[in-house]
Write a protein that holds these residues in place. Sequence first.
Motif, PDB file in Angstrom:
ATOM      1  N   VAL A   8      -9.083   9.377  -5.726  1.00  0.00           N
ATOM      2  CA  VAL A   8      -9.545   7.986  -5.757  1.00  0.00           C
ATOM      3  C   VAL A   8      -8.558   7.083  -5.017  1.00  0.00           C
ATOM      4  O   VAL A   8      -8.960   6.209  -4.248  1.00  0.00           O
ATOM      5  CB  VAL A   8      -9.751   7.513  -7.218  1.00  0.00           C
ATOM      6  CG1 VAL A   8      -9.905   6.011  -7.301  1.00  0.00           C
ATOM      7  CG2 VAL A   8     -10.966   8.199  -7.816  1.00  0.00           C
ATOM      8  N   GLY A   9      -7.270   7.312  -5.207  1.00  0.00           N
ATOM      9  CA  GLY A   9      -6.253   6.536  -4.504  1.00  0.00           C
ATOM     10  C   GLY A   9      -6.316   6.748  -2.998  1.00  0.00           C
ATOM     11  O   GLY A   9      -6.165   5.813  -2.212  1.00  0.00           O
ATOM     12  N   GLU A  10      -6.560   7.990  -2.595  1.00  0.00           N
ATOM     13  CA  GLU A  10      -6.675   8.305  -1.169  1.00  0.00           C
ATOM     14  C   GLU A  10      -7.885   7.606  -0.549  1.00  0.00           C
ATOM     15  O   GLU A  10      -7.787   7.027   0.539  1.00  0.00           O
ATOM     16  CB  GLU A  10      -6.794   9.815  -1.015  1.00  0.00           C
ATOM     17  CG  GLU A  10      -6.862  10.313   0.393  1.00  0.00           C
ATOM     18  CD  GLU A  10      -7.001  11.824   0.441  1.00  0.00           C
ATOM     19  OE1 GLU A  10      -7.711  12.312   1.333  1.00  0.00           O
ATOM     20  OE2 GLU A  10      -6.408  12.512  -0.416  1.00  0.00           O
ATOM     21  N   ILE A  11      -9.002   7.621  -1.249  1.00  0.00           N
ATOM     22  CA  ILE A  11     -10.217   6.958  -0.752  1.00  0.00           C
ATOM     23  C   ILE A  11      -9.999   5.452  -0.689  1.00  0.00           C
ATOM     24  O   ILE A  11     -10.389   4.785   0.278  1.00  0.00           O
ATOM     25  CB  ILE A  11     -11.420   7.315  -1.641  1.00  0.00           C
ATOM     26  CG1 ILE A  11     -11.788   8.790  -1.460  1.00  0.00           C
ATOM     27  CG2 ILE A  11     -12.619   6.420  -1.334  1.00  0.00           C
ATOM     28  CD1 ILE A  11     -12.781   9.296  -2.477  1.00  0.00           C
ATOM     29  N   ARG A  12      -9.352   4.894  -1.685  1.00  0.00           N
ATOM     30  CA  ARG A  12      -9.078   3.456  -1.727  1.00  0.00           C
ATOM     31  C   ARG A  12      -8.188   3.034  -0.558  1.00  0.00           C
ATOM     32  O   ARG A  12      -8.457   2.045   0.119  1.00  0.00           O
ATOM     33  CB  ARG A  12      -8.405   3.101  -3.053  1.00  0.00           C
ATOM     34  CG  ARG A  12      -8.055   1.651  -3.200  1.00  0.00           C
ATOM     35  CD  ARG A  12      -7.356   1.425  -4.562  1.00  0.00           C
ATOM     36  NE  ARG A  12      -6.693   0.159  -4.554  1.00  0.00           N
ATOM     37  CZ  ARG A  12      -5.438  -0.055  -4.153  1.00  0.00           C
ATOM     38  NH1 ARG A  12      -4.717   0.969  -3.753  1.00  0.00           N
ATOM     39  NH2 ARG A  12      -4.912  -1.243  -4.171  1.00  0.00           N
ATOM     40  N   ARG A  13      -7.117   3.803  -0.311  1.00  0.00           N
ATOM     41  CA  ARG A  13      -6.231   3.474   0.806  1.00  0.00           C
ATOM     42  C   ARG A  13      -6.950   3.603   2.146  1.00  0.00           C
ATOM     43  O   ARG A  13      -6.698   2.826   3.061  1.00  0.00           O
ATOM     44  CB  ARG A  13      -4.987   4.352   0.775  1.00  0.00           C
ATOM     45  CG  ARG A  13      -4.000   3.929  -0.293  1.00  0.00           C
ATOM     46  CD  ARG A  13      -2.713   4.710  -0.219  1.00  0.00           C
ATOM     47  NE  ARG A  13      -2.917   6.156  -0.296  1.00  0.00           N
ATOM     48  CZ  ARG A  13      -3.099   6.835  -1.416  1.00  0.00           C
ATOM     49  NH1 ARG A  13      -3.090   6.196  -2.569  1.00  0.00           N
ATOM     50  NH2 ARG A  13      -3.279   8.136  -1.401  1.00  0.00           N
TER      51      ARG A  13
ATOM     52  N   MET B 139       0.810  -1.191   0.000  1.00  0.00           N
ATOM     53  CA  MET B 139       0.000   0.000   0.000  1.00  0.00           C
ATOM     54  C   MET B 139       0.859   1.261   0.000  1.00  0.00           C
ATOM     55  O   MET B 139       0.485   2.255  -0.586  1.00  0.00           O
ATOM     56  CB  MET B 139      -0.891   0.008   1.232  1.00  0.00           C
ATOM     57  CG  MET B 139      -2.332   0.216   0.917  1.00  0.00           C
ATOM     58  SD  MET B 139      -3.411  -0.026   2.310  1.00  0.00           S
ATOM     59  CE  MET B 139      -3.074   1.349   3.296  1.00  0.00           C
TER      60      MET B 139
ATOM     61  N   ARG C  91     -10.158   3.044   2.720  1.00  0.00           N
ATOM     62  CA  ARG C  91     -11.035   1.873   2.861  1.00  0.00           C
ATOM     63  C   ARG C  91     -10.237   0.627   3.234  1.00  0.00           C
ATOM     64  O   ARG C  91     -10.659  -0.162   4.087  1.00  0.00           O
ATOM     65  CB  ARG C  91     -11.797   1.614   1.565  1.00  0.00           C
ATOM     66  CG  ARG C  91     -12.912   2.576   1.327  1.00  0.00           C
ATOM     67  CD  ARG C  91     -13.664   2.204   0.076  1.00  0.00           C
ATOM     68  NE  ARG C  91     -14.695   3.182  -0.222  1.00  0.00           N
ATOM     69  CZ  ARG C  91     -15.331   3.266  -1.353  1.00  0.00           C
ATOM     70  NH1 ARG C  91     -15.041   2.428  -2.339  1.00  0.00           N
ATOM     71  NH2 ARG C  91     -16.256   4.178  -1.543  1.00  0.00           N
ATOM     72  N   ILE C  92      -9.086   0.434   2.588  1.00  0.00           N
ATOM     73  CA  ILE C  92      -8.247  -0.723   2.917  1.00  0.00           C
ATOM     74  C   ILE C  92      -7.756  -0.617   4.355  1.00  0.00           C
ATOM     75  O   ILE C  92      -7.755  -1.602   5.103  1.00  0.00           O
ATOM     76  CB  ILE C  92      -7.074  -0.833   1.929  1.00  0.00           C
ATOM     77  CG1 ILE C  92      -7.588  -1.203   0.541  1.00  0.00           C
ATOM     78  CG2 ILE C  92      -6.058  -1.873   2.401  1.00  0.00           C
ATOM     79  CD1 ILE C  92      -6.545  -1.130  -0.546  1.00  0.00           C
TER      80      ILE C  92
END
Length: 96
Positions: A51-56, A1, A58-59
């Motif tokens: 989008v990458g910030e939101i994805r990280r 990540m 959530r993970i």
Amino acid sequence: MAMYVANRSQKVKGYLACAALTGLMLFDRSPVEAVASGGAVALLFTVGYKVGEIRRARISQRLTAAGFLAVRDEQGSQRFLRPGQHLPGHTNPFPA
């Protein structure tokens, strides 16, 4: 990540590339097309970073809900340790 985190220098380089694109297109085409294309690429970068910030996030939320511990390593990157796991070098060499 941690490999896919957009840090400040990556963002600056991306937006400078947008400005360079606009500058190069000013020599070749009309100013309206140059500004529109530079703005479109800047918008694409902004959406991609978000989008990458939101994805990280959530993970990260899933991992902490599963019992993993969020810690910062020596470079300042966020890492996740399994329950009961320690960072390298943080163990007791003389267990009782």
